[in-house]
Structure formats: structure tokens, C-alpha cells
Design a protein around this motif. Structure first.
Motif, PDB file in Angstrom:
ATOM      1  N   HIS A 226      65.629  50.322 -67.433  1.00  0.00           N
ATOM      2  CA  HIS A 226      66.190  49.223 -66.645  1.00  0.00           C
ATOM      3  C   HIS A 226      66.870  48.206 -67.549  1.00  0.00           C
ATOM      4  O   HIS A 226      66.289  47.742 -68.536  1.00  0.00           O
ATOM      5  N   THR A 227      68.104  47.913 -67.228  1.00  0.00           N
ATOM      6  CA  THR A 227      68.815  46.745 -67.733  1.00  0.00           C
ATOM      7  C   THR A 227      69.669  46.226 -66.584  1.00  0.00           C
ATOM      8  O   THR A 227      69.881  46.925 -65.573  1.00  0.00           O
ATOM      9  N   THR A 228      70.182  45.013 -66.736  1.00  0.00           N
ATOM     10  CA  THR A 228      71.054  44.463 -65.700  1.00  0.00           C
ATOM     11  C   THR A 228      72.278  45.334 -65.502  1.00  0.00           C
ATOM     12  O   THR A 228      72.728  45.580 -64.380  1.00  0.00           O
ATOM     13  N   GLU A 229      72.821  45.822 -66.598  1.00  0.00           N
ATOM     14  CA  GLU A 229      74.028  46.652 -66.538  1.00  0.00           C
ATOM     15  C   GLU A 229      73.749  48.010 -65.917  1.00  0.00           C
ATOM     16  O   GLU A 229      74.518  48.506 -65.084  1.00  0.00           O
ATOM     17  N   ALA A 230      72.646  48.646 -66.291  1.00  0.00           N
ATOM     18  CA  ALA A 230      72.355  50.012 -65.848  1.00  0.00           C
ATOM     19  C   ALA A 230      71.694  50.061 -64.484  1.00  0.00           C
ATOM     20  O   ALA A 230      71.782  51.067 -63.778  1.00  0.00           O
ATOM     21  N   GLY A 231      71.018  48.996 -64.071  1.00  0.00           N
ATOM     22  CA  GLY A 231      70.163  49.063 -62.897  1.00  0.00           C
ATOM     23  C   GLY A 231      68.869  49.769 -63.263  1.00  0.00           C
ATOM     24  O   GLY A 231      68.512  49.896 -64.435  1.00  0.00           O
ATOM     25  N   TYR A 232      68.172  50.244 -62.240  1.00  0.00           N
ATOM     26  CA  TYR A 232      66.905  50.934 -62.463  1.00  0.00           C
ATOM     27  C   TYR A 232      67.139  52.442 -62.475  1.00  0.00           C
ATOM     28  O   TYR A 232      67.879  52.979 -61.642  1.00  0.00           O
TER      29      TYR A 232
END
Length: 389
Positions: A226-232
């Protein structure tokens, strides 16, 4: 001339080809790839070759290379590695390492697998890097990924920390998961461990984030992200009976959505598909026409049993055909490869199986050959000409 026989001659084999359409599964993920590992059947591919930010799922590449180093003797499980200022500086998910630590390799591996430790990744990376830097190890990761056939992957670091150019595809992640399971069975059980309380220093980060491990559906790996860029996202695997399913997905909107979607994928993959023995070794599948032989046709058989994954919903016939270039010219040797059986399960990739001569067919005698030639010429003479049409 290429001929196709859509009707199978062997009754048992033909009956086995009755099945139904694959029930559609429309995942909410931006990209996803679902593989039946046991048969190699791709069950779903949605934007599967798009290079996307993989977040912590790319830690699987760091782990694969660490496993290789242990296997090759370049690392020892009980070896203690130093923690650099760079490794200590990582935020996000960590083991809370500091520069006073010297940490055993086995603890670092568990710290990456269970705790998703960014700092642990950097420690491993610096130990294996040709220049002692994480960036140098990332270059090795990219080259090794290419060697493994992961053509849509490139790495800027060992942890999946957001960085320009750090990308993986869902197909690549599933391939990597398959290689970990296949190449390192001695390490794979670590991925099913639900907790790891390293040194008692991180009570808030002792649980494996994989939501499937607690559901009793056969899940035993592999890695969330999870990152903001990748999503979950999640690279997951589950085994039920003799079947194993591997999947990768990314771009979901929340931790809850990831948990629900991953459980749905596993249930769909196991409930909507089943293995079926479609072809039996040495059972005649069809007969192919023979030219100028002492027989007018030859039986076609497979040299091994064929078990395929097929949809289980009743109501639709599975398409299958025998394809060969014919008529086949005599003589024919028993066991000679003559044709292919093409099986097309609805919604799944086609499967091609070589077919071989069930028996020898010799050349016809002079009289028989002349009779065949005469019949052929007579048929051509009696056929209506283009001018008369």
C-alpha cells in the motif's frame, strides 16, 4: 490442405468434453492476474502487463534474491548484519532498527515477510549490493527480474518505497510468487506466519497484514502492499486439495476492499473451476484420411493423459477439434506425430495437444494405388467446370 475434425471419435473422450462457461468475475482492482498454479491456466488477466507502482509487493524480489544468496552460501541465516543510517532512516512499516543493531539474516527475512520492514530490506540490500548501496542492489534486482522473464519490472529500491521508475506488472508479480514457491519450499512457510514479535520493540507492528491468513481457506502467502500512489494491493496464494491458486492485484481503494476482493478471488477460482481428465493415453480421438495407403484412414491418439482446468457451470459444450494437414500420405509409422487436438474452454486459453498415429499404415500395392488415382481423376472430370457455372 489443413483439415479440422470437430467431432471426436472416442465416445469416452467426447463425453468428457461437456462442461459450462466460466462465470465472469469483474474485479474492482485496477489490474489483476489470477493463475491456477497447478495446471498453469490463466483464469483472469486485467491490465496484467501494465507496469504500475507495486508498493511493498516488490519486496518479494528482494526476498527472492536473499533466498538465492542463502542457498548459494553468500548469506548465512545466523549471520548478523549491521544497520546503516540509511536503513534506519526509513519510515512506514519498519522493524524499528537502529545503527546499534546487528540483526540475524533470518530475523530480517521474517521482518520483511511478516512486518513488511522497509529498514530490513535496506539492510539486506546493502549486504548484497556490489557497491554497498541500496541503489546498487536495485540495479541487480532489475537485471535478475529480466532473467526470470519479468519483462515489465524495474526497481529503484529494495522496499517498494515510492520512487520514479519503480514499477511491476501483475503478471510479473504472479510469476515471481510462483518462482518463490517452486524454488524455495524451505522458506515459503514463513509467508504463512501471522505474527513476528522482533525483540519486543514494536508491539504495534507484529501482525502479518495478509487478510487471507485468518480465513481458513488455504491461504499461505504472500505479500500485501500500500502506498497513496499504488492504492491497496496483494500478491496472494492459497491451496485447497491438490490445487494452488496464485493472484496479484493492485489499485484498490481501502484495506477492507482489498480483504473482500482477495477473498472473493480465491473463492471464485476454486468454486468455478475444476480439473477434469479430458483425454486418456492411447485412446483413439479421431481418424485422419490417408492417401495411397493400404488403409484409407489412421487412428489418432495422445501419448499421455491430459487433465485440464475447466469451468464447472453446466449448460455449454466445450469446443474441441483435431487439426492436421491432409490427406496424410502413406507410409505412416506407428507413433508418428500427425495432428493436434485443440481444446478451447470458454473464457480460458486454448490448449494444444499433439496426436500420434495409433497404428502403422503401409503404402498400397500397385493395383490399389492405380485405383485411387483413377477414382481421383474421374471425380475431377465429373466435377462441373467453372465455365458451366
Amino acid at each position: 490442405m489443413i483439415l479440422s475434425l470437430r467431432t471426436l471419435m472416442a465416445g469416452a473422450a467426447a463425453a468428457a468434453l461437456l462442461t459450462g462457461p466460466a462465470s465472469a468475475f469483474d474485479t474492482k482492482a485496477r489490474a489483476a492476474y489470477v493463475l491456477d498454479y497447478t495446471t498453469g491456466t490463466v483464469l483472469m488477466a486485467k491490465n496484467a502487463d501494465e507496469s504500475l507502482p507495486p508498493a511493498s509487493m516488490s519486496k518479494l524480489m528482494t526476498l527472492y534474491m536473499a533466498f538465492e544468496a542463502v542457498r548459494d552460501g553468500r548469506l548465512q541465516l545466523d549471520e548478523r548484519l549491521p544497520v546503516s543510517q540509511h536503513a534506519m532512516s526509513y519510515g512506514g512499516s519498519t522493524m524499528f532498527l537502529n545503527t546499534q543493531d546487528r540483526v540475524e539474516v533470518e530475523d530480517l527475512l521474517r521482518g520483511i515477510i511478516v512486518l513488511s520492514g522497509n529498514d530490513a530490506c535496506a539492510v539486506i540490500a546493502e549486504a548484497l549490493s556490489p557497491d554497498g548501496t541500496e541503489a546498487g542492489f536495485a540495479n541487480l534486482m532489475t537485471r535478475r527480474a529480466q532473467q526470470l522473464g519479468m519483462t515489465n519490472s524495474a526497481f529503484a529500491n529494495a522496499s517498494g518505497w515510492p520512487a520514479p521508475g519503480h514499477r511491476m506488472s501483475m503478471r510479473d508479480l504472479s510469476l515471481l510468487a510462483s518462482r518463490i514457491i517452486e524454488d524455495f519450499p524451505e522458506f515459503y512457510p514463513m509467508f504463512a506466519e501471522k505474527t513476528f514479535a522482533f525483540d519486543g520493540r514494536a508491539p504495534s507492528n507484529i501482525n502479518n497484514r495478509n487478510p487471507l491468513l485468518k480465513l481458513n481457506i488455504g491461504a499461505d502467502g504472500l505479500k500485501t502492499g500500500h502506498t497513496t500512489e499504488a492504492g491497496y494491493g496483494l500478491v496472494g496464494s492459497a491451496k485447497q486439495g491438490d490445487r494452488r491458486v496464485i493472484f496479484s492485484m493492485v489499485g484498490l481503494g481501502s484495506e477492507r476492499e482489498r480483504a473482500e476482493e482477495s477473498e472473493s478471488i480465491v473463492n471464485w477460482a476454486f468454486r468455478q473451476f475444476a480439473e477434469r481428465k479430458l483425454v486418456r493415453k492411447d485412446t483413439e480421438i479421431a481418424r485422419a484420411d490417408v492417401w495411397l495407403g493400404d488403409e484409407t484412414s489412421v487412428g489418432l491418439v495422445a501419448q499421455k493423459d491430459v487433465t485440464l482446468l475447466v469451468p464447472v457451470t453446466p449448460g455449454t459444450r466445450l469446443e474441441a477439434e483435431v487439426v492436421y494437414t491432409g490427406p496424410l500420405r502413406a507410409p505412416i509409422v506407428e507413433g508418428q506425430k500427425l495432428a493436434e487436438l485443440v481444446i478451447r474452454p470458454e473464457g480460458l486459453p486454448e490448449h494444444r495437444l499433439p496426436l500420434f498415429a495409433a497404428e502403422a499404415v503401409g503404402s498400397g500395392g500397385f493395383a490399389k494405388r492405380m485405383m485411387v488415382v483413377s477414382r481421383t481423376l474421374l471425380a475431377r472430370l465429373q466435377a462441373p467446370s467453372e465455365e458451366a457455372m
